[in-house]
Design an enzyme around this catalytic site. Structure first.
Site, PDB file in Angstrom:
ATOM      1  N   CYS A   1       0.865  -1.183   0.000  1.00  0.00           N
ATOM      2  CA  CYS A   1       0.000   0.000   0.000  1.00  0.00           C
ATOM      3  C   CYS A   1       0.896   1.227   0.000  1.00  0.00           C
ATOM      4  O   CYS A   1       1.572   1.510   0.999  1.00  0.00           O
ATOM      5  CB  CYS A   1      -0.924   0.031   1.213  1.00  0.00           C
ATOM      6  SG  CYS A   1      -1.909   1.561   1.289  1.00  0.00           S
TER       7      CYS A   1
ATOM      8  N   MET B   1      -4.464   5.040  -5.506  1.00  0.00           N
ATOM      9  CA  MET B   1      -3.582   4.255  -4.664  1.00  0.00           C
ATOM     10  C   MET B   1      -2.143   4.722  -4.901  1.00  0.00           C
ATOM     11  O   MET B   1      -1.758   4.998  -6.038  1.00  0.00           O
ATOM     12  CB  MET B   1      -3.694   2.776  -5.021  1.00  0.00           C
ATOM     13  CG  MET B   1      -5.125   2.231  -4.934  1.00  0.00           C
ATOM     14  SD  MET B   1      -6.156   2.618  -6.368  1.00  0.00           S
ATOM     15  CE  MET B   1      -5.593   1.362  -7.519  1.00  0.00           C
TER      16      MET B   1
END
Length: 397
Positions: A104, A319
């Site tokens: 992430c 993201m």
């Protein structure tokens, strides 16, 4: 019938970039959760509140979106010249599994801050005032990430005037460097930035057609397609996609076939158990639109528009790892991302996403006929939202 009482485990709830997650020190986890496996996954599922057939995660720390159903486990690094080992778990909302297949990038912005505040960085390396350089080893993708964390009076500085589209309030800027972001054999994406060997492929997707696609392993495995080929403009907001079950099924089908073509899975049935990767994104040339906050985004202020899906839904912003993929692909002439941005050589790109814009830099070069990118850079911010303990039933894991 007797029931075990709840246990409490030290934890910190943090925002990193446009995501939120629950952060743990590895040594604070229950002993049977300190190693990968079923006990750890069941513990994290209970912390976040999954699986939840209602899709709300009311009985847990999750926020019922891919951006807020996340967990991080950190420990002192076992790798030379690194400070902290970083493990990221994307928790499914409605299914009983944790996806450990990728990173992430947004929560990466909070890793350095947590590591400093929780004694995982050598005190000698933390300046009284200035910037602390935190060397992060991302264990799942076997990559080095460098976080530049501002320090004031010996502590992490979280407040500031850096504004990040998709985040309501300003905070201190944290610059993140993703070193050698492309997969060159350490990950599971086939050992190449372009696993098919091509900058652009014809991707056959039954029921949809043959789509032009750039499939890249950089930051996170990503399948880029042209918005116009699937009936979109590239200026869509979340509601246009996420309220359309047929659109979501179409994107999942594209993602599954992209995963197969990239060598990430051996059979289409495996895609359902690998929701975090690859990402699927669609690109388009610059165009005016109103962001989700109502803020106008002008075509003249961006190089292209990109929309990306995460865990089966259109992301509310972008993201961080997908931004690395965007910056890397934009730097390589001939990819769909590069062509949408106007083509040619470039070392940075500013793209439009549902919440506004983001700039990411990457420099690419060809070495013996292979494209290489040594570094991708972007700025994010991070903040502690709450710290203390999470509680879970003692029989939950």
């Amino acid at each position: 019938m007797s029931h075990l009482p709840q246990i409490k485990v030290p934890a910190t709830y943090m925002r990193g970039g446009t995501s939120k997650g629950v952060f743990f020190k590895l040594t604070d986890l229950p002993e049977r959760c300190q190693t990968p496996g079923e006990a750890r996954d069941r513990f994290l599922l209970r912390v976040i509140g999954s699986p939840d057939p209602y899709g709300a995660q009311i009985d847990g720390m999750g926020g019922a979106t891919s951006s807020t159903s996340k967990t991080v486990i950190l420990s002192k690094s076992s790798k030379p010249d690194h400070d902290v080992d970083y493990r990221f778990g994307q928790v499914s909302i409605d299914k009983a599994f944790v996806d450990w297949s990728g990173n992430c990038g947004n929560l990466t912005a909070a890793v350095g801050s947590f590591a400093i505040s929780n004694g995982l960085v050598d005190a000698a390396r933390i300046p009284r005032n200035g910037v602390c350089v935190v060397r992060i080893w991302q264990t799942q993708i076997s990559k080095t990430i460098i976080a530049h964390v501002p320090i004031r009076d010996g502590a992490v500085q979280e407040t500031g005037d850096f504004e990040l589209d998709g985040v309501t309030f300003p905070a201190a800027e944290v610059q993140i460097e993703f070193l050698d972001p492309a997969d060159e054999g350490d990950g599971d994406g086939g050992g190449s930035m372009f696993p098919t060997g091509n900058l652009v492929d014809d991707l056959e997707v039954p029921g949809i057609g043959t789509l032009k696609a750039t499939m890249i392993n950089a930051g996170i495995p990503t399948v880029f397609i042209n918005a116009v080929e699937i009936g979109y403009s590239g200026t869509e907001l979340r509601e246009a996609i996420n309220t359309d079950p047929e659109a979501l099924r179409k994107f999942e089908t594209i993602r599954a076939h992209g995963a197969l073509r990239m060598g990430l899975i051996k059979d289409l049935s495996e895609a359902a158990k690998r929701q975090h990767t690859p990402k699927v994104a669609f690109v388009a040339p610059p165009a005016d639109y109103l962001s989700s906050s109502g803020k106008p985004v002008k075509a003249g202020d961006i190089d292209l528009n990109v929309r990306a899906l995460s865990m089966g839904k259109l992301h509310h912003a972008m993201m961080g790892t997908a931004a690395v993929a965007i910056g890397t692909a934009a730097a390589i002439p001939g990819t769909l991302v590069n062509l949408a941005a106007g083509g040619g050589a470039r070392e940075a790109v500013r793209f439009g996403h549902p919440s506004g814009t983001l700039r990411v830099g990457a420099a690419a070069e060809q070495v013996n006929g292979e494209w290489k990118v040594k570094k991708a850079i972007m700025s994010r911010s991070a903040r502690v939202l709450m710290e203390g303990w999470v509680r879970v039933p003692g029989d939950a894991f």
